[in-house]
Scaffold this motif. Structure first.
Motif, PDB file in Angstrom:
ATOM      1  N   GLY A   1       0.810  -1.207   0.000  1.00 46.92           N
ATOM      2  CA  GLY A   1       0.000   0.000   0.000  1.00 46.92           C
ATOM      3  C   GLY A   1       0.845   1.260   0.000  1.00 46.92           C
ATOM      4  O   GLY A   1       0.447   2.294   0.544  1.00 46.92           O
ATOM      5  N   GLY A   2       2.017   1.171  -0.607  1.00 48.95           N
ATOM      6  CA  GLY A   2       2.961   2.285  -0.611  1.00 48.95           C
ATOM      7  C   GLY A   2       4.260   1.846   0.032  1.00 48.95           C
ATOM      8  O   GLY A   2       4.343   0.767   0.624  1.00 48.95           O
ATOM      9  N   VAL A   3       5.293   2.683  -0.092  1.00 49.82           N
ATOM     10  CA  VAL A   3       6.590   2.312   0.469  1.00 49.82           C
ATOM     11  C   VAL A   3       7.276   3.558   1.009  1.00 49.82           C
ATOM     12  O   VAL A   3       7.146   4.652   0.454  1.00 49.82           O
ATOM     13  CB  VAL A   3       7.462   1.601  -0.597  1.00 49.82           C
ATOM     14  CG1 VAL A   3       7.771   2.517  -1.783  1.00 49.82           C
ATOM     15  CG2 VAL A   3       8.749   1.063   0.008  1.00 49.82           C
ATOM     16  N   ASP A   4       7.979   3.383   2.122  1.00 52.27           N
ATOM     17  CA  ASP A   4       8.712   4.483   2.744  1.00 52.27           C
ATOM     18  C   ASP A   4      10.200   4.429   2.420  1.00 52.27           C
ATOM     19  O   ASP A   4      10.835   5.467   2.236  1.00 52.27           O
ATOM     20  CB  ASP A   4       8.532   4.438   4.270  1.00 52.27           C
ATOM     21  CG  ASP A   4       7.074   4.515   4.674  1.00 52.27           C
ATOM     22  OD1 ASP A   4       6.423   5.518   4.331  1.00 52.27           O
ATOM     23  OD2 ASP A   4       6.574   3.571   5.313  1.00 52.27           O
TER      24      ASP A   4
ATOM     25  N   SER B   1      12.444  13.431  -3.057  1.00 57.32           N
ATOM     26  CA  SER B   1      11.850  12.112  -3.259  1.00 57.32           C
ATOM     27  C   SER B   1      10.888  11.787  -2.120  1.00 57.32           C
ATOM     28  O   SER B   1      11.198  12.002  -0.940  1.00 57.32           O
ATOM     29  CB  SER B   1      12.946  11.041  -3.329  1.00 57.32           C
ATOM     30  OG  SER B   1      12.372   9.752  -3.493  1.00 57.32           O
ATOM     31  N   ALA B   2       9.728  11.259  -2.464  1.00 58.87           N
ATOM     32  CA  ALA B   2       8.754  10.855  -1.445  1.00 58.87           C
ATOM     33  C   ALA B   2       9.157   9.556  -0.760  1.00 58.87           C
ATOM     34  O   ALA B   2       8.622   9.208   0.298  1.00 58.87           O
ATOM     35  CB  ALA B   2       7.373  10.695  -2.084  1.00 58.87           C
ATOM     36  N   VAL B   3      10.087   8.843  -1.372  1.00 55.47           N
ATOM     37  CA  VAL B   3      10.570   7.566  -0.837  1.00 55.47           C
ATOM     38  C   VAL B   3      12.075   7.680  -0.625  1.00 55.47           C
ATOM     39  O   VAL B   3      12.794   8.164  -1.504  1.00 55.47           O
ATOM     40  CB  VAL B   3      10.259   6.409  -1.810  1.00 55.47           C
ATOM     41  CG1 VAL B   3      10.828   5.093  -1.293  1.00 55.47           C
ATOM     42  CG2 VAL B   3       8.757   6.299  -2.043  1.00 55.47           C
TER      43      VAL B   3
ATOM     44  N   ALA C   1       5.220   7.181  -8.248  1.00 51.74           N
ATOM     45  CA  ALA C   1       5.062   6.958  -6.810  1.00 51.74           C
ATOM     46  C   ALA C   1       5.959   7.879  -5.996  1.00 51.74           C
ATOM     47  O   ALA C   1       6.089   7.699  -4.778  1.00 51.74           O
ATOM     48  CB  ALA C   1       5.372   5.507  -6.480  1.00 51.74           C
ATOM     49  N   GLY C   2       6.570   8.848  -6.675  1.00 55.15           N
ATOM     50  CA  GLY C   2       7.411   9.798  -5.961  1.00 55.15           C
ATOM     51  C   GLY C   2       8.812   9.309  -5.685  1.00 55.15           C
ATOM     52  O   GLY C   2       9.528   9.888  -4.875  1.00 55.15           O
ATOM     53  N   VAL C   3       9.235   8.229  -6.366  1.00 50.97           N
ATOM     54  CA  VAL C   3      10.586   7.698  -6.181  1.00 50.97           C
ATOM     55  C   VAL C   3      11.529   8.439  -7.129  1.00 50.97           C
ATOM     56  O   VAL C   3      11.371   8.364  -8.355  1.00 50.97           O
ATOM     57  CB  VAL C   3      10.641   6.182  -6.467  1.00 50.97           C
ATOM     58  CG1 VAL C   3      12.058   5.662  -6.264  1.00 50.97           C
ATOM     59  CG2 VAL C   3       9.649   5.436  -5.577  1.00 50.97           C
ATOM     60  N   ARG C   4      12.501   9.121  -6.560  1.00 56.26           N
ATOM     61  CA  ARG C   4      13.459   9.867  -7.371  1.00 56.26           C
ATOM     62  C   ARG C   4      14.870   9.583  -6.877  1.00 56.26           C
ATOM     63  O   ARG C   4      15.175   9.808  -5.709  1.00 56.26           O
ATOM     64  CB  ARG C   4      13.158  11.365  -7.313  1.00 56.26           C
ATOM     65  CG  ARG C   4      11.841  11.744  -7.954  1.00 56.26           C
ATOM     66  CD  ARG C   4      11.551  13.237  -7.896  1.00 56.26           C
ATOM     67  NE  ARG C   4      10.328  13.554  -8.627  1.00 56.26           N
ATOM     68  CZ  ARG C   4       9.101  13.463  -8.109  1.00 56.26           C
ATOM     69  NH1 ARG C   4       8.943  13.045  -6.865  1.00 56.26           N
ATOM     70  NH2 ARG C   4       8.045  13.760  -8.840  1.00 56.26           N
TER      71      ARG C   4
END
Length: 397
Positions: A318-321, A372-374, A347-350
């Motif tokens: 359900g998403g990843v940190d 990056s969100a992750v 998914a905001g992965v940069r």
């Protein structure tokens, strides 16, 4: 009271490390190999010096005598640095062992019985355990299982959709492997980002010659790429990873291949080796740079599978940190890391290209960009240290 000897035994060799867990430092490390051959070999490193000997080593018991002689002659002294426990890496614990376990005669029998699930690994572990228990008879021996970390998977994650009675009779289910590494890396990553492990959704890529990826929620494995054996999942150095099982039936019918032929094909002549004639990632990267079409395709297939699992496990979690890369390829090949995450911008992965290209060997490094969100990390794995930690925890419990 914090010295632990870690032993990783195979059928004709074993590696060892003596660790002081008060400082988590390695006091000595060595390898005994070519056991049972006409000329065995052993190496021992301690205090910045490395020694090597060659002589016949008929069995694991003789191998442990060689190891003890090396400690006596080259240090450190096992009288002054006496281990309080011996930790043993065991590949397969089946569904019986879900945590590190003190070895007694019954546990030894169970590990041997599980050899049917890991015929290339558990028999060697048993030989090492028996030799070590004889050499260190007065202290606890602890089995740390590669499969144990994945015993937290729910039935829907570990169950294959085949006849349930056949599956139960032959213990066919997904077990997962590399669990010791995935556990160590996920905990190290949580400590690095300064957040409680229980709060984090993580994906860990263990990319070496053997490769696997695990979805970890709150420190618990919820899904992993390897299955009944370490053959399922990602494309590896010489292993195929996922494929349609009907291919095997076709090869049996049309190419007259036996079970042994198929075993050798899928485990030793597939993966990157099968696609490009070489399995070393450095060679493949160089060949692609030179325009080699086979190497280019092999690396594209490799990256495609990485992205497929990354996306699937993000959905499961359900998403990843945090996403972490570890092991030989994961820690050292920037291009693989970049390609594995190249399509996850939605998914905001940069990934920051400069950080990704500037990873310091042996150190945890953040390679994601500031926006990056992750959080994306490179985390050096240390399975021996994790085995020692678990052995000490069980001994002190």
């Amino acid at each position: 009271m914090s010295i632990v000897l870690v032993v990783n035994s195979g059928s004709s060799s074993f590696k060892y490390q003596l660790l002081d867990m008060a400082s988590e430092s390695v006091l000595a490390a060595g390898l005994v190999e070519r056991i049972g051959e006409s000329e065995g070999r052993a190496e021992h490193a301690a205090g910045g010096e490395k020694t090597e000997i060659t002589r016949p080593i008929p069995d694991h018991t003789a191998g442990f005598r060689v190891m003890l002689d090396a400690f006596a002659e080259h240090g450190p002294s096992l009288d002054e640095h006496a281990p309080v426990a011996v930790g043993h890496r065991v590949v397969h614990g089946g569904a019986r062992f879900f945590e590190a376990t003190v070895i007694d005669d019954l546990v030894e029998i169970n590990i041997e019985d599980l050899s049917v699930l890991a015929p290339l690994h558990n028999p060697g572990a048993i030989q090492g355990i028996r030799a070590a228990r004889a050499a260190f008879a007065g202290i606890p021996h602890v089995a740390v299982f590669d499969t144990a970390f994945h015993q937290s998977m729910l039935p829907e994650a570990y169950t294959y959709a085949i006849d349930r009675e056949v599956a139960a009779r032959h213990r066919i289910r997904r077990y997962g492997f590399h669990g010791t590494s995935h556990k160590y890396v996920s905990e190290a990553a949580a400590a690095f980002v300064g957040r409680p492990l229980a709060e984090l959704r993580q994906i860990v890529f263990h990319l070496g010659n053997g490769a696997s990826v695990t979805a970890i929620d709150g420190g618990r494995s919820v899904d992993t790429s390897m299955g009944f054996t370490p053959l399922e999942g990602l494309v590896m150095g010489t292993r195929s990873g996922d494929l349609d099982p009907a291919i095997l039936l076709q090869l049996m019918r049309r190419a007259d291949m036996t079970a042994g032929d198929l075993d050798a094909l899928l485990n030793k002549r597939s993966g990157l080796l099968g696609l490009a004639g070489r399995s070393d990632m450095r060679d493949l990267q160089a060949a692609r740079a030179d325009g080699d079409a086979d190497a280019t395709l092999a690396l594209a297939v490799y990256a495609h599978r990485l992205r497929a699992y990354a996306g699937a496990f993000m959905a499961q979690l359900g998403g990843v940190d945090v996403i972490s890369f570890t092991a030989g390829v994961g820690e050292n090949v920037a291009a693989v890391r970049a390609e594995a995450l190249a399509t996850l911008g939605f998914a905001g992965v940069r990934v920051d290209p400069e950080r990704n290209a500037s990873v310091v060997r042996g150190e945890i490094t953040r390679i994601s960009s500031d926006d990056s969100a992750v959080t994306v990390l490179v985390v050096p794995t240390d399975e021996e240290r994790e085995i020692a930690r678990q052995a000490l925890d069980v001994t002190n419990a």
